[in-house]
Design a protein around this motif. Structure first.
Motif, PDB file in Angstrom:
ATOM      1  N   VAL A 169       0.904  -1.029  -0.071  1.00  0.00           N
ATOM      2  CA  VAL A 169       0.054  -0.004   0.058  1.00  0.00           C
ATOM      3  C   VAL A 169       0.975   1.190   0.061  1.00  0.00           C
ATOM      4  CG1 VAL A 169      -1.821   1.255   1.123  1.00  0.00           C
ATOM      5  CG2 VAL A 169      -1.761  -1.333   1.351  1.00  0.00           C
ATOM      6  N   GLY A 170       0.460   2.264  -0.981  1.00  0.00           N
ATOM      7  CA  GLY A 170       1.177   3.354  -0.933  1.00  0.00           C
ATOM      8  C   GLY A 170       0.850   4.370   0.265  1.00  0.00           C
ATOM      9  N   ALA A 171       1.667   5.095   0.740  1.00  0.00           N
ATOM     10  CA  ALA A 171       1.557   5.815   1.915  1.00  0.00           C
ATOM     11  C   ALA A 171       0.431   7.001   1.884  1.00  0.00           C
ATOM     12  CB  ALA A 171       2.862   6.538   2.482  1.00  0.00           C
ATOM     13  N   ALA A 172      -0.027   7.386   0.551  1.00  0.00           N
ATOM     14  CA  ALA A 172      -1.056   8.300   0.343  1.00  0.00           C
ATOM     15  C   ALA A 172      -2.529   7.729   0.175  1.00  0.00           C
ATOM     16  CB  ALA A 172      -0.842   9.079  -0.937  1.00  0.00           C
ATOM     17  N   ALA A 173      -2.614   6.396   0.135  1.00  0.00           N
ATOM     18  CA  ALA A 173      -3.706   5.858   0.216  1.00  0.00           C
ATOM     19  C   ALA A 173      -4.788   5.841   1.611  1.00  0.00           C
ATOM     20  CB  ALA A 173      -3.474   4.253  -0.025  1.00  0.00           C
ATOM     21  N   PRO A 174      -5.937   6.326   1.298  1.00  0.00           N
ATOM     22  CA  PRO A 174      -6.756   6.554   2.639  1.00  0.00           C
ATOM     23  C   PRO A 174      -7.020   5.252   3.325  1.00  0.00           C
ATOM     24  CG  PRO A 174      -7.491   7.592   0.652  1.00  0.00           C
ATOM     25  CD  PRO A 174      -6.567   6.910   0.202  1.00  0.00           C
ATOM     26  N   ASP A 175      -6.973   5.222   4.437  1.00  0.00           N
ATOM     27  CA  ASP A 175      -7.242   3.983   5.457  1.00  0.00           C
ATOM     28  C   ASP A 175      -8.300   3.305   5.056  1.00  0.00           C
ATOM     29  OD1 ASP A 175      -4.946   4.835   6.873  1.00  0.00           O
ATOM     30  OD2 ASP A 175      -6.051   5.579   8.355  1.00  0.00           O
ATOM     31  N   LYS A 176      -9.366   4.135   4.832  1.00  0.00           N
ATOM     32  CA  LYS A 176     -10.613   3.489   4.348  1.00  0.00           C
ATOM     33  C   LYS A 176     -10.718   2.633   2.863  1.00  0.00           C
ATOM     34  CE  LYS A 176     -15.791   4.753   4.135  1.00  0.00           C
ATOM     35  NZ  LYS A 176     -16.718   5.693   4.563  1.00  0.00           N
ATOM     36  N   GLN A 177      -9.851   3.073   2.030  1.00  0.00           N
ATOM     37  CA  GLN A 177      -9.554   2.443   0.878  1.00  0.00           C
ATOM     38  C   GLN A 177      -8.901   1.270   0.894  1.00  0.00           C
ATOM     39  OE1 GLN A 177     -11.062   3.374  -2.051  1.00  0.00           O
ATOM     40  NE2 GLN A 177     -12.056   4.921  -0.890  1.00  0.00           N
ATOM     41  N   VAL A 178      -8.185   1.381   1.786  1.00  0.00           N
ATOM     42  CA  VAL A 178      -7.253  -0.128   2.196  1.00  0.00           C
ATOM     43  C   VAL A 178      -8.346  -1.042   2.732  1.00  0.00           C
ATOM     44  CG1 VAL A 178      -5.519  -1.008   3.787  1.00  0.00           C
ATOM     45  CG2 VAL A 178      -5.028   1.098   2.555  1.00  0.00           C
ATOM     46  N   ALA A 179      -9.191  -0.646   3.556  1.00  0.00           N
ATOM     47  CA  ALA A 179     -10.090  -1.732   4.101  1.00  0.00           C
ATOM     48  C   ALA A 179     -11.220  -2.219   2.894  1.00  0.00           C
ATOM     49  CB  ALA A 179     -11.038  -1.110   4.993  1.00  0.00           C
ATOM     50  N   LYS A 180     -11.531  -1.274   2.128  1.00  0.00           N
ATOM     51  CA  LYS A 180     -12.028  -1.760   0.936  1.00  0.00           C
ATOM     52  C   LYS A 180     -11.262  -2.546  -0.027  1.00  0.00           C
ATOM     53  CE  LYS A 180     -15.158   2.414   0.513  1.00  0.00           C
ATOM     54  NZ  LYS A 180     -15.785   3.544  -0.424  1.00  0.00           N
ATOM     55  N   ALA A 181     -10.267  -2.335  -0.257  1.00  0.00           N
ATOM     56  CA  ALA A 181      -9.269  -3.353  -1.166  1.00  0.00           C
ATOM     57  C   ALA A 181      -9.326  -4.412  -0.503  1.00  0.00           C
ATOM     58  CB  ALA A 181      -7.982  -2.595  -1.458  1.00  0.00           C
TER      59      ALA A 181
ATOM     60  N   PHE B 230     -11.545   0.934   8.265  1.00  0.00           N
ATOM     61  CA  PHE B 230     -12.833   1.541   7.572  1.00  0.00           C
ATOM     62  C   PHE B 230     -13.348   2.751   8.532  1.00  0.00           C
ATOM     63  CE2 PHE B 230     -17.246   1.244   5.788  1.00  0.00           C
ATOM     64  CZ  PHE B 230     -16.900   1.489   4.614  1.00  0.00           C
ATOM     65  N   GLY B 231     -12.983   2.695   9.539  1.00  0.00           N
ATOM     66  CA  GLY B 231     -13.381   3.965  10.451  1.00  0.00           C
ATOM     67  C   GLY B 231     -12.248   4.911  10.660  1.00  0.00           C
ATOM     68  N   ILE B 232     -11.359   4.846  10.131  1.00  0.00           N
ATOM     69  CA  ILE B 232     -10.277   5.853  10.615  1.00  0.00           C
ATOM     70  C   ILE B 232     -10.010   6.776   9.175  1.00  0.00           C
ATOM     71  CG2 ILE B 232      -7.703   6.377  10.985  1.00  0.00           C
ATOM     72  CD1 ILE B 232      -7.491   3.448  12.297  1.00  0.00           C
TER      73      ILE B 232
END
Length: 302
Positions: free
Chosen positions: A89-101, A114-116
């Motif tokens: 994961v790139g450092a600019a990725a939003p936490d919520k998008q990481v949860a979705k991915a 998803f909640g951060i």
């Protein structure tokens, strides 16, 4: 250098509080090589700070000297599967998008993201967590660039993770990380994410201008309970207020200044210290200089 350079950039406009002064220079690198080139060329005496999505940041009114680095999604936001249970994961990725991915990949262990309302760079720096999970539980390795433009790769153990803390050198700019999840049923992951959403919507002032949780939880205690017991629920300084919904959130009611918000925070800390003997620690990161005549003393100078 191929990135974008902007002078006298109003950092307050990219923070969730929507307050504060400008940084002398903002640099948004095109990619990791571009960031390294910039840092190698930058004189050593020029201060450097990193700002992400601005959800956990308070910019003081006097502005920020030197350079602020903000990693754009285009060069630092990729999320890719790199193993059966691992993602990069790139450092600019939003936490919520990481949860979705992670949901799309069928990987459990990431629902708490998803909640951060922040980005992965900030999550790596402060060991962000919620709902029983935190970043240190998922990190395999972290890639970073130091102030001299040199690239480093750190294992989880090298990061020195603790509650809302990592001991990695402060001059590091995290650029990406590899995380490990566990194979899980997508329906189960969706249920966990829905629970996270329900908790946020019913217990936190997510539709207000806020920086998220203001103070760290002291060992064995809840910051919000200490604030509430000190009689600070709803307390105001200028346009800043302790949330009526959740006492560990400070909100900008519409016309707050950075001075109002920090003064409110230190007033809360002073009152909690007086009533309980506990010294709350800021979780929100504060940057920059105070405006003339508007300095705020920790615990109001007590």
């Amino acid at each position: 250098m191929r990135g974008a350079i902007t002078g006298d950039f109003a950092l307050g406009e990219v923070t969730w509080f929507r307050v504060g002064g400008a940084v002398e220079t903002l640099f948004q690198p095109a990619d990791e090589d571009d960031l390294a080139t910039f840092l190698r060329a930058l004189p050593e005496d020029v201060p450097v700070m990193t700002i992400g999505l601005g959800s956990n940041s308070l910019i003081r009114e006097g502005g920020v000297p030197g350079v602020a680095i903000r990693l754009p999604m285009r060069g630092f936001g990729a999320i890719e599967r790199v193993g059966e249970t691992r993602i990069r994961v790139g450092a600019a990725a939003p936490d919520k998008q990481v949860a979705k991915a992670a949901l799309d990949f069928g990987l459990g262990g990431f629902a708490f993201y998803f909640g951060i309302p922040g980005g992965i760079g900030g999550a790596l720096r402060m060991n962000a967590g919620a709902n029983g999970g935190d970043t240190s539980q998922r990190v395999v390795e972290v890639r970073a660039i130091d102030r001299r433009g040199e690239v480093h790769v750190f294992a989880n153990a090298d990061m020195g993770y603790a509650y809302r803390h990592c001991s990695a050198p402060g001059d590091l700019i995290f650029t990406s990380a590899v995380f490990e999840g566990v194979a899980a049923d997508k329906a189960e992951i969706e249920t966990q994410m829905a629970a996270v959403t329900e908790h946020r919507e019913t217990a936190q002032p997510i539709r207000s201008k806020t920086g998220g949780s203001t103070f760290k939880n002291p060992p064995g205690q809840s910051a919000w309970k200490l604030v509430d017991a000190a009689g600070m629920r709803g307390f105001r300084v200028g346009g800043a207020q302790v949330s009526e919904m959740h006492c560990n959130f400070l909100i900008n009611t519409g016309d707050a200044t950075a001075y109002d918000i920090e003064l409110l925070g230190e007033t809360v800390r002073a009152r909690v210290l007086e009533t309980s003997g506990v010294q709350l620690e800021w979780e929100i990161k504060r940057f920059g200089r105070f405006a003339a005549g508007r300095a705020v003393e920790p615990f109001l100078g007590a």
